[in-house]
Each structure stands twice: as C-alpha cells, then as structure tokens.
Design an enzyme around this catalytic site. Sequence first.
Site, PDB file in Angstrom:
ATOM      1  N   TYR A  58       0.856  -1.194   0.000  1.00  0.00           N
ATOM      2  CA  TYR A  58       0.000   0.000   0.000  1.00  0.00           C
ATOM      3  C   TYR A  58       0.883   1.231   0.000  1.00  0.00           C
ATOM      4  CZ  TYR A  58      -5.032  -0.028   0.048  1.00  0.00           C
ATOM      5  OH  TYR A  58      -6.334  -0.060  -0.352  1.00  0.00           O
ATOM      6  N   GLU A  60      -0.508   4.805  -0.665  1.00  0.00           N
ATOM      7  CA  GLU A  60      -1.326   5.986  -0.985  1.00  0.00           C
ATOM      8  C   GLU A  60      -0.488   7.245  -0.882  1.00  0.00           C
ATOM      9  OE1 GLU A  60      -5.889   4.893   0.374  1.00  0.00           O
ATOM     10  OE2 GLU A  60      -4.547   5.891   1.766  1.00  0.00           O
ATOM     11  N   ASP A 204      -5.976  12.501 -25.951  1.00  0.00           N
ATOM     12  CA  ASP A 204      -6.067  11.112 -25.488  1.00  0.00           C
ATOM     13  C   ASP A 204      -5.272  10.274 -26.494  1.00  0.00           C
ATOM     14  OD1 ASP A 204      -6.609   8.525 -24.826  1.00  0.00           O
ATOM     15  OD2 ASP A 204      -8.761   8.822 -24.517  1.00  0.00           O
ATOM     16  N   THR A 230      -2.808   5.166 -22.386  1.00  0.00           N
ATOM     17  CA  THR A 230      -2.670   3.850 -21.769  1.00  0.00           C
ATOM     18  C   THR A 230      -1.204   3.434 -21.886  1.00  0.00           C
ATOM     19  OG1 THR A 230      -3.190   2.826 -23.886  1.00  0.00           O
ATOM     20  CG2 THR A 230      -5.006   3.051 -22.328  1.00  0.00           C
ATOM     21  N   LYS A 233      -0.903  -0.571 -24.866  1.00  0.00           N
ATOM     22  CA  LYS A 233      -1.210  -0.780 -26.289  1.00  0.00           C
ATOM     23  C   LYS A 233       0.119  -0.886 -27.045  1.00  0.00           C
ATOM     24  CE  LYS A 233      -5.841   0.909 -25.525  1.00  0.00           C
ATOM     25  NZ  LYS A 233      -6.851   1.975 -25.667  1.00  0.00           N
ATOM     26  N   ARG A 239      -1.095  -3.341 -18.280  1.00  0.00           N
ATOM     27  CA  ARG A 239      -2.363  -2.612 -18.392  1.00  0.00           C
ATOM     28  C   ARG A 239      -2.331  -1.441 -17.431  1.00  0.00           C
ATOM     29  NH1 ARG A 239      -5.078  -5.395 -21.372  1.00  0.00           N
ATOM     30  NH2 ARG A 239      -6.686  -3.825 -21.360  1.00  0.00           N
TER      31      ARG A 239
HETATM   32  C1  LIG Z   1      -7.928   2.270 -24.869  1.00  0.00           C
HETATM   33  C2  LIG Z   1      -8.422   3.666 -24.793  1.00  0.00           C
HETATM   34  C3  LIG Z   1      -8.874   4.223 -23.575  1.00  0.00           C
HETATM   35  C4  LIG Z   1      -9.110   3.459 -22.292  1.00  0.00           C
HETATM   36  O1  LIG Z   1      -8.237   2.571 -21.842  1.00  0.00           O
HETATM   37  P1  LIG Z   1      -8.664   1.484 -20.716  1.00  0.00           P
HETATM   38  O2  LIG Z   1      -7.349   1.130 -20.125  1.00  0.00           O
HETATM   39  O3  LIG Z   1      -9.354   0.383 -21.424  1.00  0.00           O
HETATM   40  O4  LIG Z   1      -9.563   2.174 -19.734  1.00  0.00           O
HETATM   41  C5  LIG Z   1      -9.227   5.565 -23.575  1.00  0.00           C
HETATM   42  N1  LIG Z   1      -9.158   6.302 -24.679  1.00  0.00           N
HETATM   43  C6  LIG Z   1      -8.766   5.799 -25.864  1.00  0.00           C
HETATM   44  C7  LIG Z   1      -8.714   6.683 -27.050  1.00  0.00           C
HETATM   45  C8  LIG Z   1      -8.383   4.469 -25.953  1.00  0.00           C
HETATM   46  O5  LIG Z   1      -8.005   3.974 -27.144  1.00  0.00           O
END
Ligand SMILES: *Cc1c(COP(=O)(O)O)cnc(C)c1O
Length: 410
Positions: A58, A60, A204, A230, A233, A239
């Site tokens: 933990y 925080e 994003d 993220t 990917k 993750r």
């Molecule tokens: C994959 C993705 C997310 C979210 O990712 P998670 O880890 O699944 O919550 C947000 N925005 C875009 C554009 C994405 O491709």
Amino acid sequence: MSVITQPLDLLRQQDPQMADVLDGERQRQATGLQLIAAENFTSAAVLTALGSELANKYAEGYPGARHHGGCEYADLAEQIAVERARALFGAEHANVQPHSGSAAVLAAYAALLRPGDTVLAMALTSGGHLTHGSPANFSGRWFDFVGYGVDAATGLIDYARVQRLAHEHRPKAIVCGSISYPRHPEYSVFREIADEVGAFLIADASHPIGLVAGGAAPSPVPYADIVVATTHKVLRGPRGGMILCGSEFAERIDRAVFPFTQGGPQMHSIAAKAVAFGEAAGPAFTSYAHRVVANGRALADALAAGGFAITTGGTDTHLITADPAPLGVDGAGARGRLAAAGIVLDTCALPYGDQRGIRLGTAAVTTQGMGEAEMGRIAELFTAALTGGEPTKIRSDVNELVVSFPPYGV
Ligand SMILES: *Cc1c(COP(=O)(O)O)cnc(C)c1O
C-alpha cells in the site's frame, strides 16, 4: 520452455483449475493471430515486475509523501517510472498512477472541469472512446459533450467542422484522440482551435503513444495541456494509464488522481510501467515502432488488394479500419468467421452508413517478429476465411504461420 511457464508450474501444484485457465489463455494467444488493435505482448521482464511483491504494497500518496510506512522501495519504483516517462516523452510532469486509460481520462476531466461543462470530442460513432461522452459512461452523464466527426467520403477529421463546433458551443475542453483513427491527428490545428475559443486541449493518445515513444508518430506533448494515455497498447507495458502535462498542471493532476479518483496505486504495475518505459527508450523499440507502422501499411495495402475498402485509404499507424462489404459480409459477420479461423480482431463504426466494419492493429504481430511478407500472408488468410474457404484448413494455415513466431520464445 516458454519463459513464463515456470511460475505457472508453481501455481499448478496449488490450483490446477486456475492453472488450466491460464494455460489455455497462453495457448490461445500463441496459436492464433492476435490483431486486436489495443493489444500487444509485454516482455517477460514486464510480466515479472507485475508478479513481484510490490503487488502487496500500500502506498497511498506520492513519493516522499505517503500515508503508509515501509514505502522506501515503492518510492524508488515510482520515481524511476516518473523520471523515465518524463524523459521518454519530454514532459515536465508525469503521473503514472492511473489504473487504466479510462481512469487517466477521468482524472484529466477532474483536474480541468466541473460537472455540466461543455466538452468537444470525437463522436463515438466516428471513433471516440466511451470516456469521450458515451451516455453509458460517467463522461456523458456528468459533462455536456458535443461530438465532431470524420468526413463520410475521406474518413478524415473534418477540421473546419471542429472549428465551427468550437465557436458555436464554446467548450471548456477539446479532446483529440480516438480508438480507431488510423491517421495522425493534426495537434497544431487542435491547439489553434482550442486557443481561439479559450478551451483546454486534452490529447487522449492511448493508441499512438507507443509510436510516439519510438519516434514513429508526432508527439502531442508540445501542443496539449494534458496528454492521457494507456501503457498497454503499442507502448507494450502493463495494463494501465498515465498522464503527461506541463508543471502548471502538475499539482491539479496529482490531486485529481489521488485522492480525488483513486486510492492506493498499484505499485507492481507502476514498477512494470517503469520497465516498459526503459525498454521504449532503447533503439530496439525505435525500430519496433517503425516496423509496426510499416506492417500497418503493408497489411492495409494487402487487404485493399484482397477487396476490402480501407478507411482513409490506408494508415499512418498500427491501426487499420476496413469495410468488408465488398466481400459480401459485414463487420460482425467478418469478426465471427475470422475468429473461427483463429484470427482475433474487433468490429468498429465506419465513417458512413450504419454497417460496422473491422478494426485491427499490427502491434502484437510485430512484437512476435512478423514482417511485411507475413502481412501479405495474413491478408490472404482473411480473404480465404471470408470467401468460403474451409475453416479447419484456414485454422491450420493460421497455426502454421504463428508457430514460427512464438510470443514468449519456444
Ligand atoms: C484504450 C483507450 C482508452 C481506455 O483505456 P482502458 O485502459 O481500457 O480504460 C481511452 N481512450 C482511448 C482513445 C483508448 O483507445
């Protein structure tokens, strides 16, 4: 033996039922073609960090200011992750605690917006993410989203329309980023439009951030107030999510992540993010990112030659979206027939009409070591699967292809 089987042998002694499940998943990943655009194969080093004792800790708060004792190694892990992220992306500030991409988007909104504020983002029907205003998501319930789209004929973002909508609706923030857009967003154009109407710009970059790390895609960092992404990917980490921003937003972002939207950080995941950032900083990853794009282009060309209508006519990234209608099948039908052959991908919205298309990516197969010759072979397997080829024969052809490219060694 695969580099990851040993811990599984230990688990098998205690819990054979779950060991069977994990074994089955390993087999599934290794014997099929993994073309889901958001997936990849992490290194064994990343998996090792994920399975480490930091999972027990933990912590925080932030390094040097924790709500728990015993955080000396947690602090080191997070400091290393933050420093590597900042260096990799040239960002003044990095927060590596978001549990996911969605959690990172939530924190970005929490840092900049109040409930009821207007936000301009890509419409979900054009490739926006759930967190970009879906009525089923917190974003659509708590904010007033206006959606911009892509041109029905070209599949490209209609920047004139983005600008018109921005002037009409005066959003507090503009979001650029998508789950399926195969081209580079024009970050400088988004920045100009945001400045014209006094809006924050949130990029994003969940999909392209790995290409950015490898120098194979333009970086949103110089243009956006806040970049969310993220880590799992193309970037090939565990993750999770992260946020990059200038120092002027650092404190707001940190407080928006903890304590506003999250509790304790997942320290094992943060250690694994640091390992992935370390990998991404090296020349092998630069080469990987460029091969991902070369494979994307090769696969798009080969699919086009096989009769698929490729959205935007091609790709600049790992992502391809395509309409299989010329082969006499819609997106859902194509996904089903391909899945029966061991080829795994998603459906997606198309820039026109109500029919769905298919969305795929080259990040995972490129990690496996496949190149442009294999992209041609994959396109042949697609055409065979969708034009009445014998499913068991195609499945065995898929096996024959992937057996030479084991994701974690033999
Ligand atoms: C994959 C993705 C997310 C979210 O990712 P998670 O880890 O699944 O919550 C947000 N925005 C875009 C554009 C994405 O491709």
